[in-house]
Enzyme design. Structure first.
Site, PDB file in Angstrom:
ATOM      1  N   GLU A   1      -1.169  -9.019   3.094  1.00 23.98           N
ATOM      2  CA  GLU A   1      -0.971  -9.646   4.409  1.00 23.98           C
ATOM      3  C   GLU A   1      -2.280 -10.091   5.053  1.00 23.98           C
ATOM      4  O   GLU A   1      -2.289 -11.024   5.850  1.00 23.98           O
ATOM      5  CB  GLU A   1      -0.210  -8.699   5.348  1.00 23.98           C
ATOM      6  CG  GLU A   1      -0.944  -7.448   5.816  1.00 23.98           C
ATOM      7  CD  GLU A   1      -0.799  -6.250   4.880  1.00 23.98           C
ATOM      8  OE1 GLU A   1      -0.491  -6.457   3.692  1.00 23.98           O
ATOM      9  OE2 GLU A   1      -1.004  -5.098   5.334  1.00 23.98           O
TER      10      GLU A   1
ATOM     11  N   HIS B   1      -3.460  -4.853   0.351  1.00 25.71           N
ATOM     12  CA  HIS B   1      -2.758  -5.417   1.517  1.00 25.71           C
ATOM     13  C   HIS B   1      -2.799  -6.945   1.462  1.00 25.71           C
ATOM     14  O   HIS B   1      -3.720  -7.553   2.021  1.00 25.71           O
ATOM     15  CB  HIS B   1      -3.445  -4.954   2.803  1.00 25.71           C
ATOM     16  CG  HIS B   1      -3.226  -3.519   3.125  1.00 25.71           C
ATOM     17  ND1 HIS B   1      -2.144  -3.080   3.847  1.00 25.71           N
ATOM     18  CD2 HIS B   1      -3.941  -2.417   2.827  1.00 25.71           C
ATOM     19  CE1 HIS B   1      -2.198  -1.763   3.980  1.00 25.71           C
ATOM     20  NE2 HIS B   1      -3.286  -1.338   3.363  1.00 25.71           N
TER      21      HIS B   1
ATOM     22  N   CYS C   1       0.843  -1.206   0.000  1.00 25.90           N
ATOM     23  CA  CYS C   1       0.000   0.000   0.000  1.00 25.90           C
ATOM     24  C   CYS C   1       0.877   1.256   0.000  1.00 25.90           C
ATOM     25  O   CYS C   1       1.429   1.609  -1.029  1.00 25.90           O
ATOM     26  CB  CYS C   1      -0.993  -0.038   1.158  1.00 25.90           C
ATOM     27  SG  CYS C   1      -2.459   0.937   0.798  1.00 25.90           S
TER      28      CYS C   1
HETATM   29  N1  GLN Z   1      -1.985   6.691   2.982  1.00 24.67           N
HETATM   30  C1  GLN Z   1      -2.085   5.978   1.770  1.00 24.67           C
HETATM   31  C2  GLN Z   1      -3.456   6.105   1.138  1.00 24.67           C
HETATM   32  O1  GLN Z   1      -4.395   6.467   1.787  1.00 24.67           O
HETATM   33  C3  GLN Z   1      -1.734   4.496   1.968  1.00 24.67           C
HETATM   34  C4  GLN Z   1      -2.709   3.793   2.845  1.00 24.67           C
HETATM   35  C5  GLN Z   1      -2.181   2.468   3.342  1.00 24.67           C
HETATM   36  O2  GLN Z   1      -0.994   2.216   3.297  1.00 24.67           O
HETATM   37  N2  GLN Z   1      -3.057   1.635   3.834  1.00 24.67           N
HETATM   38  O3  GLN Z   1      -3.620   5.845  -0.016  1.00 24.67           O
END
Ligand code: GLN
Length: 542
Positions: free
Chosen positions: A509, A507, A381
Site C-alpha cells: 500500500e 506493505h 504483513c
Molecule cells: N506484528 C508483525 C511483525 O512484527 C506484523 C507487522 C506488520 O503488520 N506491520 O512481524
C-alpha cells in the site's frame, strides 16, 4: 535559488493541511518545477514509529526506511515521487541532535539555548533538503495549530529563514477554518485570531486558505483582507469534500498555482493536469461497485490504515470500480457465532498490518472463511502471517500453529522472530524497515500482477515466516511466490487453488499512487469484481 513555502494551520487540528500541502506541490510539479516536501511534527517522539496509530494515524514507511507521519504518504501520492528520511522530523529528533552535539562538545562551551541552537538545527534541516534534492521549491508543513506552545521554535525558525533567503523567496500559506452555523451564517473571527497570533510571532501570511463547508461570501473575504492585511485575491477556499483527489483541481481553478508562482517569481505557464483530471473523472463515474471488508484492530474513525484505503481506491479506479469498505473489528469475529453475518454481502476480505495479539484470532478466522468460501483475500504483513497460520492449522495439520508474537509456546511457530531481531531491546526504528528486493516465481498470482521477475517493496515488521516449516507448508499446497534474492526469507505466500488469496510480508500500500495503482491491489480488486459477478449469476440462477 531555492524558494521556500511554509504551510501553517489555524483554529483546529485536522483541517487538511497535509492534503493542502500535497495539492500545492502537485500544482507546482505540474508547472514543471522540481519540488520537495517536508513535514515537521512538534511532538517529542523522535519519529512516528512507536506512536499509537489509533491516536495518530498510520505510520508511513519511506523506501529508505523512515517511519513517518501519514502526511508523507499524502505527499508521495499527490506528487508521484518517493520521499525519504529527511521528509519528516519532530521536536524530539531536533532536541536529540542538539543534545548529542552538546555531549560531543560541538558547541565549544557555549550555553545551549532554544534560540539559536534549536532554531538553527531546524533551519539547517530545511535548507539541507533544498540543497540535497536541488529543487526549485521546498514546501514545509508545520504540524499543529498556531498558538500551540510547542510550535514556537518552528515558527521562529521559519521566520528567520524568510529573513535569510529574502521575503521574495518565501511564501507563507495559512490554512484556517471558517465556521458556519446551521442557519448559514459564517464566522471569520477564529481565523482572524489565528492570523493575529502568527503576526505576533513575526509572520505575515501571503495566502490564506479557508477550510469551509459553504462558499465564502464577499463580506467575509473583505473583512479578513482588511483586518489581516491579505489581499482579497489571496484568500482562497477549500470546500469540504469527500473526494480528496479533487482538491488540487479545485485549487487550480481558484488560481492558487498562479498566485504562488507569481509571488515567488517562478512564472511558468500551467499545463492541463490531464492524467489527474482523467483519474478524478474515473473515480467519480465508476462503472462497477463492490464491497470489501477490512478486518483489523483499529476500525472506523481513524486514519490507521489510510494508505490501504487509498490503495484500494487506486485498485478500484484501475478497474473502473468504486469500492465501499466495511470495517470489521477483528476482536468481534468469532468463527462459530457470527461469521456469516459479518461477511454478508462482502466481495473481498483484506487483513492489514498490525502488532500484538489483540484481534489476531479474528483475523485468522477471516482467512479461514476466505479460503473455504473462495472469496478473494489480501493479507498485508500481519495479514500475510494470518494467512500462513490459518493454512498451517487447517490445511497442513499443525494444530495451534501460531506466531511467537502471539503465543511463545506454540508447538508450530510458523511465524517467528527474525534472527537479527532476537538481541534487540529498543522498540524505536529497529524493525526490518524500508524497501527490499523480492524475486517472483513465474505462473503465480503475484507474477501475473507484477509481470516482472524482481520487485522492490517496503517492509515494517519483526517477524517472518519460519523456514523450518517451509517444506511442510509447501507440501500441503501453500505457494511461496515471492522470496528474497538469497531465498532466505519468504516475502509472499499464496494459496494456488483459490481464485485470489495472496499475502505479502511487505506493505504494498505504501507504493500505490493514484496515477500508478499498485499491481497487487489492481488484481485483488479485479478478483473481487469477478467474485461478485459469479455470485450475482449464481444468485440469479437460484
Ligand atoms: N506484528 C508483525 C511483525 O512484527 C506484523 C507487522 C506488520 O503488520 N506491520 O512481524
Amino acid at each position: 535559488m531555492t524558494k521556500y513555502i511554509f504551510v501553517t494551520g489555524g483554529v483546529i487540528s485536522g483541517i487538511g493541511k497535509g492534503i493542502t500541502t500535497a495539492s500545492l506541490g502537485r500544482l507546482l510539479i505540474n508547472r514543471g518545477f522540481r519540488v520537495n516536501v517536508v513535514k515537521i511534527d512538534p511532538y517529542l517522539n523522535v519519529d512516528a514509529g512507536v506512536m499509537n496509530p489509533f491516536q495518530h494515524g498510520e505510520v508511513f514507511v519511506t523506501h529508505d526506511g523512515a517511519e513517518t507521519d501519514l502526511d508523507v504518504g499524502n505527499y508521495e501520492r499527490f506528487l508521484g515521487v518517493d520521499l525519504n528520511q529527511q521528509s519528516n522530523f519532530t521536536t524530539g529528533s531536533v532536541y536529540h541532535e542538539v543534545i548529542t552535539k552538546e555531549r560531543r562538545g560541538d558547541y565549544l562551551g557555549q550555553t545551549v539555548q532554544l534560540i539559536p541552537h534549536v532554531t538553527d538545527e531546524i533551519k539547517q534541516r530545511i535548507y539541507q533538503i533544498g540543497r540535497d534534492s536541488a529543487v526549485d521549491v521546498v514546501i514545509t508543513e508545520i504540524g499543529g495549530t498556531v498558538g500551540d506552545f510547542e510550535m514556537f521554535p518552528f515558527i521562529e525558525a521559519i521566520r528567520q529563514i524568510a529573513v535569510e533567503v529574502g521575503r521574495e523567496n518565501t511564501l507563507f500559506l495559512h490554512v484556517s477554518l471558517i465556521y458556519t452555523f446551521p442557519n448559514g451564517e459564517s464566522k471569520s473571527k477564529p481565523t482572524q485570531h489565528s492570523i493575529r497570533k502568527l503576526q505576533e510571532l513575526g509572520i505575515q501570511p501571503d495566502l490564506l486558505l479557508c477550510r469551509t463547508s459553504h462558499t465564502i461570501d464577499e463580506s467575509i473575504r473583505r473583512k479578513i483582507s482588511l483586518l489581516c492585511g491579505i489581499s482579497e485575491a489571496s484568500i482562497l477556499e477549500s470546500m469540504d469534500t469527500n473526494c480528496v483527489d479533487e482538491i488540487p483541481l479545485n485549487f487550480e481553478v481558484q488560481g492558487m498555482g498562479h498566485l504562488v508562482s507569481k509571488k515567488l517569481g517562478l512564472m511558468r505557464r500551467a499545463t492541463l493536469d490531464a492524467e489527474w483530471i482523467a483519474m478524478v473523472e474515473k473515480l467519480k463515474n465508476p462503472k462497477h461497485s463492490a464491497k470489501i471488508a477490512i478486518v483489523g484492530k483499529y476500525t472506523t474513525g481513524s486514519d490507521a490504515y489510510i494508505s490501504v484505503v487509498e490503495a484500494i481506491k487506486h485498485g478500484g479506479v484501475a478497474n473502473e470500480a468504486q469500492i465501499e469498505i466495511e470495517w470489521i473489528e477483528a476482536e468481534m469475529l468469532t468463527e462459530h457465532d457470527n461469521i456469516d453475518e459479518f461477511f454478508e454481502g462482502i466481495d473481498g476480505i483484506l487483513v492489514p498490518g498490525g502488532f500484538g495479539y489483540r484481534g489476531i484470532e479474528g483475523m485468522i478466522t477471516a482467512a479461514k472463511f476466505a479460503r473455504e468460501t473462495r472469496i478473494p483475500y489480501f493479507g498485508l504483513c500481519l495479514g500475510m502471517q494470518c494467512l500462513v497460520i490459518e493454512f498451517a492449522r487447517n490445511a497442513a495439520n499443525m494444530q495451534n500453529a501460531n506466531s511467537t508474537e502471539v503465543d511463545e509456546k506454540t508447538p508450530y511457530p510458523v511465524i517467528d522472530l527474525m534472527f537479527e531481531q532476537r538481541s534487540i531491546a529498543d522498540k524505536g526504528a529497529t524493525m526490518r524497515l524500508g524497501h527490499y528486493p523480492c524475486v517472483l516465481k513465474e505462473n503465480t498470482k503475484s507474477y501475473d500482477a507484477y509481470q516482472q521477475p524482481i520487485i522492490l517493496e517496503r517492509h515494517r515488521h519483526r517477524y517472518e515466516l519460519n523456514n523450518d516449516f517451509r517444506p511442510q507448508l509447501e507440501d500441503a499446497g501453500l505457494c511461496f511466490s515471492g522470496v528474497s534474492p538469497d531465498e532466505s526469507l519468504v516475502e509472499i505466500a499464496e494459496v494456488p487453488n483459490h481464485p485470489w488469496m495472496v499475502g505479502s510480508q511487505f506493505h504494498p500500500e505504501f507504493q500505490s499512487k493514484p496515477l500508478a495503482p499498485h499491481p497487487l491491489f489492481k488484481d485483488f480488486i479485479a478478483a473481487v469484481l469477478a467474485y461478485q459477478q459469479e455470485h450475482n449469476e449464481l444468485g440469479e440462477e437460484a
